[in-house]
Design an enzyme around this catalytic site. Structure first.
Site, short mmCIF file in Angstrom:
data_model
loop_
_atom_site.label_atom_id
_atom_site.label_comp_id
_atom_site.label_asym_id
_atom_site.label_seq_id
_atom_site.Cartn_x
_atom_site.Cartn_y
_atom_site.Cartn_z
N LYS A 13 -22.17 51.16 -50.76
CA LYS A 13 -22.60 52.00 -51.89
C LYS A 13 -23.41 51.19 -52.90
O LYS A 13 -24.49 51.59 -53.31
CB LYS A 13 -21.38 52.62 -52.61
CG LYS A 13 -20.50 53.47 -51.71
CD LYS A 13 -19.32 54.04 -52.47
CE LYS A 13 -18.36 53.01 -53.04
NZ LYS A 13 -17.67 52.17 -52.02
N ARG A 88 -13.80 59.71 -57.50
CA ARG A 88 -12.90 59.13 -56.50
C ARG A 88 -11.66 59.97 -56.30
O ARG A 88 -10.81 59.61 -55.48
CB ARG A 88 -12.48 57.74 -56.96
CG ARG A 88 -13.14 56.59 -56.20
CD ARG A 88 -12.64 55.30 -56.82
NE ARG A 88 -12.78 54.15 -55.99
CZ ARG A 88 -13.74 53.24 -56.11
NH1 ARG A 88 -14.70 53.40 -56.97
NH2 ARG A 88 -13.73 52.18 -55.34
N ARG A 127 -18.00 39.31 -49.12
CA ARG A 127 -18.93 39.74 -50.18
C ARG A 127 -18.97 38.77 -51.35
O ARG A 127 -17.94 38.26 -51.79
CB ARG A 127 -18.47 41.12 -50.69
CG ARG A 127 -19.14 41.54 -52.00
CD ARG A 127 -19.02 43.00 -52.26
NE ARG A 127 -17.67 43.45 -52.60
CZ ARG A 127 -17.37 44.72 -52.81
NH1 ARG A 127 -18.31 45.66 -52.72
NH2 ARG A 127 -16.15 45.06 -53.11
N ARG A 161 -15.23 38.65 -56.20
CA ARG A 161 -14.28 39.46 -56.96
C ARG A 161 -12.84 39.10 -56.58
O ARG A 161 -12.55 38.91 -55.42
CB ARG A 161 -14.52 40.94 -56.67
CG ARG A 161 -15.66 41.52 -57.49
CD ARG A 161 -16.10 42.87 -57.01
NE ARG A 161 -15.02 43.81 -56.78
CZ ARG A 161 -15.20 45.05 -56.34
NH1 ARG A 161 -16.43 45.48 -56.10
NH2 ARG A 161 -14.19 45.85 -56.15
N ARG A 172 -6.82 49.43 -51.06
CA ARG A 172 -7.97 50.23 -51.51
C ARG A 172 -8.41 51.22 -50.44
O ARG A 172 -8.81 52.35 -50.74
CB ARG A 172 -9.13 49.31 -51.92
CG ARG A 172 -8.90 48.71 -53.31
CD ARG A 172 -9.57 47.37 -53.49
NE ARG A 172 -11.01 47.43 -53.41
CZ ARG A 172 -11.79 46.37 -53.21
NH1 ARG A 172 -11.26 45.17 -53.06
NH2 ARG A 172 -13.09 46.51 -53.16
P1 ADP Z 1 -19.43 49.04 -51.66
O1 ADP Z 1 -20.20 49.08 -52.96
O2 ADP Z 1 -19.47 50.35 -50.93
O3 ADP Z 1 -18.02 48.55 -51.85
P2 ADP Z 1 -21.26 46.84 -50.96
O4 ADP Z 1 -22.60 47.47 -51.09
O5 ADP Z 1 -20.83 45.91 -52.03
O6 ADP Z 1 -20.14 47.99 -50.70
O7 ADP Z 1 -21.21 46.09 -49.54
C1 ADP Z 1 -20.08 45.30 -49.15
C2 ADP Z 1 -20.55 44.02 -48.48
O8 ADP Z 1 -21.12 44.33 -47.20
C3 ADP Z 1 -21.63 43.25 -49.24
O9 ADP Z 1 -21.37 41.86 -49.12
C4 ADP Z 1 -22.95 43.65 -48.55
O10 ADP Z 1 -23.86 42.57 -48.57
C5 ADP Z 1 -22.50 43.97 -47.14
N1 ADP Z 1 -23.20 45.14 -46.56
C6 ADP Z 1 -23.61 46.26 -47.21
N2 ADP Z 1 -24.17 47.13 -46.34
C7 ADP Z 1 -24.11 46.55 -45.11
C8 ADP Z 1 -24.53 46.95 -43.80
N3 ADP Z 1 -25.14 48.13 -43.58
N4 ADP Z 1 -24.29 46.09 -42.79
C9 ADP Z 1 -23.68 44.91 -42.99
N5 ADP Z 1 -23.27 44.47 -44.20
C10 ADP Z 1 -23.47 45.27 -45.26
P1 ADP Z 2 -15.38 49.11 -54.11
O1 ADP Z 2 -16.66 49.87 -54.06
O2 ADP Z 2 -15.45 47.76 -53.51
O3 ADP Z 2 -14.21 49.89 -53.67
P2 ADP Z 2 -15.48 49.35 -57.02
O4 ADP Z 2 -16.20 48.24 -57.64
O5 ADP Z 2 -16.15 50.66 -56.91
O6 ADP Z 2 -14.97 48.83 -55.61
O7 ADP Z 2 -14.10 49.59 -57.78
C1 ADP Z 2 -13.20 48.53 -58.04
C2 ADP Z 2 -11.90 49.07 -58.59
O8 ADP Z 2 -12.15 49.75 -59.85
C3 ADP Z 2 -11.21 50.13 -57.73
O9 ADP Z 2 -10.38 49.56 -56.73
C4 ADP Z 2 -10.41 50.90 -58.79
O10 ADP Z 2 -9.24 50.20 -59.17
C5 ADP Z 2 -11.36 50.90 -59.97
N1 ADP Z 2 -12.24 52.10 -59.99
C6 ADP Z 2 -13.60 52.12 -59.85
N2 ADP Z 2 -14.07 53.38 -59.92
C7 ADP Z 2 -12.99 54.19 -60.08
C8 ADP Z 2 -12.81 55.59 -60.19
N3 ADP Z 2 -13.85 56.45 -60.14
N4 ADP Z 2 -11.54 56.06 -60.36
C9 ADP Z 2 -10.48 55.23 -60.43
N5 ADP Z 2 -10.57 53.90 -60.33
C10 ADP Z 2 -11.81 53.37 -60.15
#
Ligand code: ADP
Ligand code: ADP
Ligand code: ZN
Length: 214
Positions: A13, A88, A127, A161, A172
């Site tokens: 995302k 979420r 990541r 992180r 999660r």
């Molecule tokens: P999200 O915001 O949904 O938690 P991220 O965009 O931070 O996910 O992606 C998680 C990790 O995976 C990052 O380290 C990113 O560089 C990597 N990543 C993102 N998209 C892809 C993909 N299509 N294939 C492989 N690795 C990816």
């Molecule tokens: P990722 O995309 O890797 O799951 P985020 O950076 O989006 O992680 O979120 C990190 C943490 O922040 C989540 O595990 C949750 O604890 C909190 N969080 C983020 N967005 C929301 C939301 N919309 N509702 C509730 N908690 C949230």
């Protein structure tokens, strides 16, 4: 144009929101980043949120709904926004519809990045981000072109992180399936939901998204 990106932790995302931000001149709104900024600032909200985030659980709906509503009102959102990490839960999705209605706005695209859970463990544990500009990287899947130097800003400090460890990721992912996945049905019933193969390469996923939004 206003877009929602849905998908579990690691789905891509944040990565795709940053690319869409450039492509469409609309703003990425990451609720995770907003909460981490509160934690870093040591605010009352941040102190309360930290424990919940470290446990891989969701911060309360009222906090998140208020946060997004205020953010959308800022002038830099006039061209539109990409919601990354919000909504979420079903109450968040319903509250979003209501608040957009009041503001005279609407969501144009809801896009699910469809991925395999087990692959998300490797994505999350590998990541890291540039400490200076926030550009996202991965130990294996997205390395900087020069080792140790950020492609975007030339910075040489990176951070991981605290919640990006296997134990927290598993909780999660559980929270995603229990509390977030039901909103996919909500959007399927209420709007047009697009599903993209999030297991493809980053460039391939970006291409699929561009075809939907442009
Ligand atoms: P999200 O915001 O949904 O938690 P991220 O965009 O931070 O996910 O992606 C998680 C990790 O995976 C990052 O380290 C990113 O560089 C990597 N990543 C993102 N998209 C892809 C993909 N299509 N294939 C492989 N690795 C990816
Ligand atoms: P990722 O995309 O890797 O799951 P985020 O950076 O989006 O992680 O979120 C990190 C943490 O922040 C989540 O595990 C949750 O604890 C909190 N969080 C983020 N967005 C929301 C939301 N919309 N509702 C509730 N908690 C949230
Ligand atoms: Zn950088």
């Amino acid at each position: 144009m206003n877009v929602i990106l849905l998908g579990p932790p690691g789905a891509g995302k944040g990565t795709q929101a940053k690319l869409l931000q450039e492509l469409c001149s609309i703003l990425q709104l990451s609720t995770g980043d907003m909460l981490r900024a509160e934690v870093a600032a040591g605010s009352v909200l941040g102190k309360r949120a930290k424990e919940v985030m470290d446990a891989g659980q969701l911060v309360s709906d009222d906090v998140l709904i208020g946060m997004i509503s205020n953010r959308i009102d800022q002038p830099d959102c006039v061209n539109g926004f990409i919601l990354d990490g919000f909504p979420r839960t079903t109450p968040q999705a319903e509250a979003l519809d209501q608040m957009l209605d009041v503001k005279g706005l609407k969501i144009d695209h809801v896009i699910e990045l469809s991925v395999d859970d087990e692959a998300m463990i490797k994505r999350i544990t590998g990541r890291y981000t540039c400490s200076k500009c926030g550009a996202g990287y991965h130990d294996e899947f997205q390395t900087p072109s020069v080792d140790g130097i950020c492609d975007k800003c030339g910075g040489n400090k990176f951070s991981r992180r605290e919640d990006d460890n296997e134990t927290t990721v598993r909780s999660r992912l559980r929270a995603y399936h229990e509390q977030t996945a039901p909103i996919i049905a909500y959007y399927r019933d209420n709007d047009s939901l697009d599903i993209v193969d999030g297991m493809a390469d980053i460039e391939q996923v970006a291409k699929q998204l561009a075809e939907i939004v442009v």
